[in-house]
Motif scaffolding. Structure first.
Motif, PDB file in Angstrom:
ATOM      1  N   GLU A 172      -4.281  25.898  37.016  1.00  0.00           N
ATOM      2  CA  GLU A 172      -4.119  24.468  37.372  1.00  0.00           C
ATOM      3  C   GLU A 172      -2.637  24.067  38.430  1.00  0.00           C
ATOM      4  O   GLU A 172      -2.391  23.508  38.468  1.00  0.00           O
ATOM      5  N   ILE A 173      -1.826  25.367  38.232  1.00  0.00           N
ATOM      6  CA  ILE A 173      -0.301  25.425  39.745  1.00  0.00           C
ATOM      7  C   ILE A 173      -0.958  25.189  40.742  1.00  0.00           C
ATOM      8  O   ILE A 173       0.179  24.497  40.942  1.00  0.00           O
ATOM      9  N   LEU A 174      -1.861  25.785  40.956  1.00  0.00           N
ATOM     10  CA  LEU A 174      -2.406  26.193  42.235  1.00  0.00           C
ATOM     11  C   LEU A 174      -3.405  24.612  43.023  1.00  0.00           C
ATOM     12  O   LEU A 174      -3.053  24.005  43.459  1.00  0.00           O
ATOM     13  N   GLU A 175      -3.938  24.222  41.669  1.00  0.00           N
ATOM     14  CA  GLU A 175      -5.272  22.744  42.032  1.00  0.00           C
ATOM     15  C   GLU A 175      -3.974  21.722  41.777  1.00  0.00           C
ATOM     16  O   GLU A 175      -4.401  20.547  41.907  1.00  0.00           O
ATOM     17  N   ALA A 176      -2.752  21.644  41.476  1.00  0.00           N
ATOM     18  CA  ALA A 176      -1.883  20.619  41.047  1.00  0.00           C
ATOM     19  C   ALA A 176      -1.846  19.558  42.158  1.00  0.00           C
ATOM     20  O   ALA A 176      -2.301  20.138  43.547  1.00  0.00           O
ATOM     21  N   LYS A 177      -0.981  18.310  42.082  1.00  0.00           N
ATOM     22  CA  LYS A 177      -0.848  17.430  43.900  1.00  0.00           C
ATOM     23  C   LYS A 177       0.344  18.242  44.205  1.00  0.00           C
ATOM     24  O   LYS A 177       1.132  19.000  44.279  1.00  0.00           O
ATOM     25  N   THR A 178      -0.332  18.267  45.793  1.00  0.00           N
ATOM     26  CA  THR A 178       0.244  18.770  46.630  1.00  0.00           C
ATOM     27  C   THR A 178       1.811  18.164  46.885  1.00  0.00           C
ATOM     28  O   THR A 178       1.281  16.765  47.149  1.00  0.00           O
ATOM     29  N   ILE A 179       2.132  18.514  47.168  1.00  0.00           N
ATOM     30  CA  ILE A 179       3.661  18.007  47.270  1.00  0.00           C
ATOM     31  C   ILE A 179       4.076  18.194  48.902  1.00  0.00           C
ATOM     32  O   ILE A 179       4.230  17.129  49.903  1.00  0.00           O
ATOM     33  N   SER A 180       4.441  19.108  49.129  1.00  0.00           N
ATOM     34  CA  SER A 180       3.868  19.547  50.659  1.00  0.00           C
ATOM     35  C   SER A 180       3.749  21.485  50.184  1.00  0.00           C
ATOM     36  O   SER A 180       4.087  22.544  49.519  1.00  0.00           O
ATOM     37  N   GLU A 181       2.521  20.769  51.516  1.00  0.00           N
ATOM     38  CA  GLU A 181       2.405  22.641  51.687  1.00  0.00           C
ATOM     39  C   GLU A 181       3.191  23.765  52.090  1.00  0.00           C
ATOM     40  O   GLU A 181       3.920  23.854  53.003  1.00  0.00           O
ATOM     41  N   PRO A 182       3.035  24.738  51.399  1.00  0.00           N
ATOM     42  CA  PRO A 182       1.281  24.833  50.134  1.00  0.00           C
ATOM     43  C   PRO A 182       2.464  24.868  48.850  1.00  0.00           C
ATOM     44  O   PRO A 182       1.922  25.094  48.024  1.00  0.00           O
ATOM     45  N   LEU A 183       3.680  23.752  48.807  1.00  0.00           N
ATOM     46  CA  LEU A 183       4.088  23.382  47.177  1.00  0.00           C
ATOM     47  C   LEU A 183       2.731  22.841  46.428  1.00  0.00           C
ATOM     48  O   LEU A 183       3.083  21.511  46.946  1.00  0.00           O
ATOM     49  N   THR A 184       2.889  22.508  45.570  1.00  0.00           N
ATOM     50  CA  THR A 184       1.781  22.160  44.284  1.00  0.00           C
ATOM     51  C   THR A 184       3.491  21.300  43.512  1.00  0.00           C
ATOM     52  O   THR A 184       4.154  21.712  43.313  1.00  0.00           O
ATOM     53  N   LYS A 185       2.993  20.247  43.289  1.00  0.00           N
ATOM     54  CA  LYS A 185       3.835  19.421  41.958  1.00  0.00           C
ATOM     55  C   LYS A 185       4.298  20.481  40.744  1.00  0.00           C
ATOM     56  O   LYS A 185       5.511  20.167  40.346  1.00  0.00           O
ATOM     57  N   LEU A 186       3.663  21.478  40.309  1.00  0.00           N
ATOM     58  CA  LEU A 186       4.174  22.253  39.581  1.00  0.00           C
ATOM     59  C   LEU A 186       5.426  23.116  39.760  1.00  0.00           C
ATOM     60  O   LEU A 186       5.550  24.038  39.033  1.00  0.00           O
ATOM     61  N   GLN A 187       4.925  23.567  41.345  1.00  0.00           N
ATOM     62  CA  GLN A 187       5.772  24.672  41.583  1.00  0.00           C
ATOM     63  C   GLN A 187       7.536  23.897  42.223  1.00  0.00           C
ATOM     64  O   GLN A 187       8.114  24.296  42.872  1.00  0.00           O
ATOM     65  N   CYS A 188       7.437  22.686  42.138  1.00  0.00           N
ATOM     66  CA  CYS A 188       8.732  21.926  42.559  1.00  0.00           C
ATOM     67  C   CYS A 188      10.298  21.236  41.089  1.00  0.00           C
ATOM     68  O   CYS A 188       9.286  20.841  39.743  1.00  0.00           O
TER      69      CYS A 188
END
Length: 401
Positions: free
Chosen positions: A202-218
């Motif tokens: 789910e973390i990996l497949e969340a919306k990309t905010i700025s590659e390689p970071l997805t929303k759940l890593q921001c």
């Protein structure tokens, strides 16, 4: 000779999505309400009246001049000096640094550091467009490394993450594992904005905010406040507060060097500041990375947490991915990094973040962190950074050690 500095009381609000919380009468939860809540909790935790406080340092990024006075007036109007502090995302820790400095220098025996933020939903934006932006040189230098993209903050940290991937072979999964860890940690934090666990997928497949970071890593935008009451050794002794006091045994604030613009992305997001601040604190305290069981650090984006493992000396350059793969930064590992859930999951009201980190560490060192408690803890480390720029690192130790 400098005086010893102790944290004798901490308090914070639950961090909330901007605009979500209301007061009991239905009115908006405004920054004076937040400050009153966190400050009242901190004073009660210390067991002292506000009239004992001799100086106040209040941090916020978005607000009008003298909002610091307006915030503290909810605790009392006693005529003390109140200093308004703004240092981007390191604002809360800068207020803490100044409140500690007053005690360390013998100018006061009891001070308060308080931080708050009432934020607008969505990505951060500039307030004044009719003058030079404080980070224009940083952004232009980063744009020479990777095409500029909005929002700017995740783009900058993501660019540093991509640089690490190219140089050392880290992968998007390593960054995602940090988001996974911090969301797992926040499940047990009642003060966290998010208390949901996610799978790695789910973390990996969340919306990309700025590659390689997805929303759940921001980190999200957040409303909230934190506060700390600091005191001298004399104040602690005279008021019999040693049993619950936590000593600040090292503290440093470092701003940008010329090497910030050395042509690397990691330098532009604060690497050299982070290294210097951490080393100064290690030298002051006589402690090293191996001595800290808990580290609350500035994971505004998962890429920054990975890079901080190296900047703070938890491992050598290029070795951060190994710490992640070995689960060295969570419960059962060598350190527990961001037991609060960090900025990614606890939330990031800019002016309050550094004081929330201080609160978590104080609770951990006292043994008051409930389900988040790290056993056998004697020392902990705090790191907070604001680009453009300032890094603040603080080392804490139980007073009875």
């Amino acid at each position: 000779m400098t005086n010893k500095v102790y944290v004798i009381g901490v308090g914070m609000t639950k961090f909330e999505k901007p605009g979500r919380r209301k007061n009991d009468d239905g009115s908006d939860w405004d920054y004076p309400d937040m400050a009153r809540e966190s400050g009242t909790k901190a004073l009660a935790d210390a067991g002292i009246d506000y009239r004992r406080v001799e100086q106040g340092y209040v941090g916020y990024v978005y607000g009008e001049s003298t909002s610091g006075q307006r915030a503290l007036y909810g605790l009392g109007m006693t005529g003390i000096p109140v200093v308004n502090v703004n240092n981007n995302c390191s604002t809360g820790s800068t207020a803490l640094f100044l409140a500690a400095q007053a005690i360390r220098g013998g100018l006061a025996d009891c001070t308060i550091a308080l931080g708050f933020e009432k934020m607008k939903p969505g990505s951060l934006a500039s307030t004044y467009d009719d003058r030079a932006q404080p980070m224009d040189k940083h952004i232009m230098a980063m744009a020479a490394l990777r095409d500029f993209a909005m929002p700017a903050a995740p783009w900058m940290f993501a660019t540093a993450g991509l640089e690490h991937m190219r140089e050392y072979g880290s992968t998007p999964e390593h960054f995602a594992k940090i988001g996974y860890k911090n969301h797992q940690h926040s499940v047990n934090n009642p003060y966290a904005q998010f208390q949901d666990a996610y799978t790695l997928a789910e973390i990996l497949e969340a919306k990309t905010i700025s590659e390689p970071l997805t929303k759940l890593q921001c980190s999200p935008t957040s409303d909230g406040s934190g506060a700390a009451i600091l005191a001298s050794e004399r104040f602690v002794d005279e008021n019999d507060l040693a049993a619950r006091a936590v000593e600040i045994v090292g503290q440093s604030m470092v701003t940008d060097f010329e090497s910030t613009f050395d042509g690397s992305a990691k330098a532009l997001i604060g690497h050299h500041m982070n290294v210097a601040a951490a080393q100064q604190v290690y030298d002051q305290s006589g402690l090293g990375p191996q001595d800290f069981g808990v580290i609350e650090l500035h994971d505004c984006f998962s890429a920054n947490e990975l890079l901080l493992y190296e900047a703070l000396g938890l491992c050598g350059d290029g070795e951060a991915a190994k710490l992640i793969d070995n689960d060295d930064t969570t419960y059962g590992g060598r350190w527990v990094v961001n037991p609060s859930g960090g900025l990614i999951s606890k939330g990031h009201p800019l002016g309050a973040t550094g004081l929330a980190q201080c609160s978590e560490i104080t609770w951990q060192l006292r043994g008051d962190a409930d389900k988040r408690q790290v056993p056998g803890l004697s020392a902990a480390l705090q790191h907070n950074i604001g680009l453009g720029g300032a890094a603040v690192v603080t080392a804490y130790q139980r007073a009875d050690r």
